[in-house]
Design a protein around this motif. Structure first.
Motif, mmCIF file in Angstrom:
data_model
loop_
_atom_site.group_PDB
_atom_site.id
_atom_site.type_symbol
_atom_site.label_atom_id
_atom_site.label_comp_id
_atom_site.label_asym_id
_atom_site.label_seq_id
_atom_site.Cartn_x
_atom_site.Cartn_y
_atom_site.Cartn_z
ATOM 1 N N ASP A 297 -55.212 -11.831 15.676
ATOM 2 C CA ASP A 297 -56.307 -11.960 14.707
ATOM 3 C C ASP A 297 -57.441 -10.982 14.946
ATOM 4 O O ASP A 297 -58.430 -10.993 14.201
ATOM 5 N N GLU B 21 -59.136 -18.361 20.275
ATOM 6 C CA GLU B 21 -59.257 -19.141 21.508
ATOM 7 C C GLU B 21 -59.758 -18.283 22.679
ATOM 8 O O GLU B 21 -60.259 -18.812 23.670
ATOM 9 N N THR C 265 -56.887 -13.638 20.096
ATOM 10 C CA THR C 265 -57.031 -14.735 19.139
ATOM 11 C C THR C 265 -58.375 -15.439 19.328
ATOM 12 O O THR C 265 -59.071 -15.234 20.325
ATOM 13 N N SER D 128 -59.731 -11.089 17.225
ATOM 14 C CA SER D 128 -60.955 -11.881 17.373
ATOM 15 C C SER D 128 -61.986 -11.155 18.233
ATOM 16 O O SER D 128 -63.169 -11.130 17.900
ATOM 17 N N GLU E 108 -64.101 -18.002 13.380
ATOM 18 C CA GLU E 108 -62.944 -18.887 13.229
ATOM 19 C C GLU E 108 -62.271 -18.662 11.871
ATOM 20 O O GLU E 108 -61.048 -18.601 11.769
ATOM 21 N N SER F 253 -60.501 -15.271 11.847
ATOM 22 C CA SER F 253 -59.333 -15.246 12.734
ATOM 23 C C SER F 253 -58.246 -16.204 12.269
ATOM 24 O O SER F 253 -57.078 -15.830 12.171
ATOM 25 N N ASN F 254 -58.640 -17.435 12.009
ATOM 26 C CA ASN F 254 -57.621 -18.469 11.791
ATOM 27 C C ASN F 254 -57.265 -18.673 10.329
ATOM 28 O O ASN F 254 -56.166 -19.131 10.029
ATOM 29 N N THR F 255 -58.180 -18.385 9.434
ATOM 30 C CA THR F 255 -57.829 -18.537 8.019
ATOM 31 C C THR F 255 -57.327 -17.213 7.447
ATOM 32 O O THR F 255 -56.321 -17.172 6.753
#
Lengths: 456, 456
Positions: free
Chosen positions: B287, B430, B428, B289, B43, B46-48
């Motif tokens: 991202d 998700e 991503t 992921s 996470e 990918s997200n930060t």
């Protein structure tokens, strides 16, 4: 004539038959991956028809659509509807809920459990008592529970490899939690959604009040896993907080609905029946694409593949779209009732009701010798990454089907993602992958082909 | 002392060691499913941090983050960076494209292929010639291709069971299509995205101009599968339509980057090295992921699990976050170069670079005797639904790693969904399921444990 006899002998001695099975399975998988209808049928069921809760307009449309699909396919000798009275539960308006703590109202996502009664128009507001088990409920007793909302918050056990095992062992909270809580004077029940993930989807599903008198029944809702985590955290800090929820669901009278049945008459032993199916009804929060639109269209695909390959089954093949698996099981019961009445001889039944994910194998209800026979075919499935042949539950709609000697099987897809979507608002068409759905259909077709050819 | 000798004898005669492996694997899977860090690390990546294309700010942050994670874990004896110069390709502004037909402009989703040159500021507009293969290109020749945009539109073959086989056989279009088209005077190339699904995501990925002189190179983009279907359909009706696309990508000078390496010194034979890794760089449209954030955090998890179980490896374990797998492979090359320079003895290398999906097994590069030894462990993996032990490609970053006697393996997750996301804007966080990611990490850890314990 002698030449033919010699050829047949040669075939049986050289294992040509085995090679031919390999070729047939290859052709089946190839058809499924290049020439199937199941994905577009699922799109129609999900995106054009939508949810198919028993007794709903969607369920009615789905009956007509799948009957029409069977008829138009030209694959069946007979297509008919089997009447069945089904319960009609209606959700009513969108549910509301919040945690009231220190003057703040924190909204949380809930949905009524299937079969629940409504709250009063003003909803229920009460203190909350969190429990992990029925045993804990008993230990707390009426004194501590009376007038409160019982919050069942035991998560699904993440350490099982097979996700259905975790569902099985956490499911008592949803199925019987409200009934048990009402015995101690609770005014409502909130159940943690049966979902491994932490997210904002409440997951519905059937609950049963059993023999609890109507006036003692309590309204009951599922809360999303994030909501459950939050409620539990807030309770630790403020045991006196209150919880509010409102729902307007109700039970109508039973209505007439149908199983949809398509039949190909067996070319050699038509009195022997192989049935394959899924359940046409779904919960109402989404389109029920995995549960169980997938199983329905895969069952239709079995016959589509046979037709495309010009395979004429020796035994009678029946494709059944069962009605009302989710909140009554009346379709399965009706099918069984009619089968007994007509003294039918089912030799094999298969259900696909574990989602449209990548297939891994089958769980099989059979005696040892039948199981061994099926397990002998394992090597034929290995090129398709199907390895898992285990004894176990077949499917809800066929579990009670009895016959002289019957073997039953359930398709077992990869189970890891199933409870991300199960009975929730995200069980939509987008959650199903075309190839995975098709591979499942091919896997079902392959086993039915082998059983049709060799018997059990 | 005698008692201990007797006990050891007893252990080896009673097969206690085998039981212990079963228990150890159970503990490994249990840790992964209940106590892992990999999902939250993914996470963050990918997200930060976001995309990690070689030479980008994201790649730099990912180097620091994974180094810090290794250091903070306390599991490693040594954590260090391995310098490597990497190519820096920059996408520039968002690409644009449309089909111009009968006075209408129909927008279609495209993205520059990695390594492509830009178009001029006004874009490229030209007639389109659709081909399925390089052979067709050759048959058409310069006369029919010169001045046109070549449109490579051979879909991935849906009939393969293993999705990577279809990727392998369609990938020439992306890797070498532009180079081949430029030989016949094409002014641009459009490549159908390597995606089974019909959707609106263009999928990037590396293309190579090979030894084509700079002035002859042509701009080249991927088009979404829906876009490709539309373009092909329009071309059939209007062969003289034109296609416009504009992109502003460019290549900068190579920049300094790093492989991130964490090492646990072996307790018995520290000179023998087991390496496990993924690649830290990703494409830039999302991202990364699945590709390959998942492989990175799973590799970190191997050591996290060992630490939690207090397992002290006999051999040296090295976790490597390889840089630049996507568009150069420089990290893998550098690791190999350093290994040769230091005369290191690698006994085993594993890469996870096929997505964070439900694990199915391994593809293994080994001689027959080593492969048989690994295959003997199959039954230990069956409770975890890991059945597939096949000879095959291990991973891009370790494929060239040589040593005295080395076995290499790649984790093989279920491949059906991989190309829905591969190199596209939807790769991503998700799209990754926590349990599937964790099961992959446990599967990797289990094989490394067995190899560490028994050698090859």
């Amino acid at each position: 004539m002698k030449k033919i006899t010699f050829l047949l002998l040669l075939i049986s001695f050289t294992g040509f038959s085995q090679i031919s099975d390999e070729e047939q399975l290859k052709a089946i998988y190839n058809q499924a991956l290049t020439n199937s209808k199941c994905y577009s049928q699922l799109e129609y069921l999900s995106n054009t028809i939508g949810h198919r809760l028993s007794g709903s307009a969607g369920a009615e449309k789905a009956v007509l659509y799948t009957k029409q699909q069977m008829e138009q396919s030209g694959a069946f000798d007979k297509v008919y509807l089997q009447e069945v009275m089904v319960p009609k539960w209606v959700r009513g308006g969108k549910e509301e809920a919040y945690i009231k703590v220190q003057g703040k109202k924190i909204k949380v996502p809930v949905c009524a459990l299937g079969g629940s009664i409504a709250t009063s128009k003003n909803g229920v507001t009460a203190e909350v008592i969190e429990v992990q088990s029925f045993k804990e409920l008993e230990q707390l007793g009426t004194e501590k529970i009376k007038g409160k909302i019982v919050f069942f918050n035991r998560p699904m056990n993440p350490s099982n490899i097979e996700a259905f095992h975790s569902y099985g062992s956490a499911g008592d909270q949803r199925r019987s939690g409200p009934k048990e809580a009402s015995k101690f004077g609770a005014v409502g029940a909130i159940v943690r959604s049966l979902n491994f993930r932490l997210d904002d989807y409440p997951h519905t599903g059937a609950t049963s009040y059993g023999d609890i008198p109507v006036e003692q029944r309590i309204p009951t809702a599922a809360i999303s896993t994030n909501g459950a985590e939050l409620l539990s955290k807030e309770l630790k800090q403020n045991p006196k907080l209150t919880f509010y929820f409102k729902q307007s669901c109700y039970q109508e009278k039973d209505v007439l609905s149908y199983n949809v049945v398509g039949e190909i008459k067996g070319s050699v032993t038509p009195e022997k029946i192989i049935v394959v199916g899924g359940h046409l009804d779904s919960w109402d929060l989404a389109d029920g694409s995995h549960d169980d639109g997938a199983g329905c269209v895969q069952s239709l695909e079995v016959v589509n593949i046979f037709k495309n390959l010009n395979y004429k089954p020796k035994n009678t093949i029946r494709v059944v779209m069962f009605m009302n698996e989710e909140n009554g099981g009346r379709g399965g019961d009706k099918y069984q009732e009619q089968s007994l009445k007509n003294n039918e001889n089912h030799i094999f039944a298969m259900e696909s009701d574990s989602g449209g994910f990548s297939p891994r194998g089958f769980s099989i209800e059979a005696d040892d010798s039948s199981f061994s026979k099926i397990a002998q075919w394992k090597s034929l499935f290995e090129p398709y990454l199907i390895h898992s042949f285990m004894k176990g539950h077949s499917g809800s709609d066929i579990q009670d089907l009895t016959s002289r000697r019957i073997v039953k099987a359930g398709l077992r897809p990869d189970s890891q993602r199933y409870f991300d979507y199960h009975h929730a608002g995200n069980d939509t068409f987008e959650a199903v992958n075309k190839r995975e759905l098709e591979l499942g259909a091919a896997t079902m077709t392959s086993l039915i082909y082998l059983i049709d050819k060799y018997g059990i």
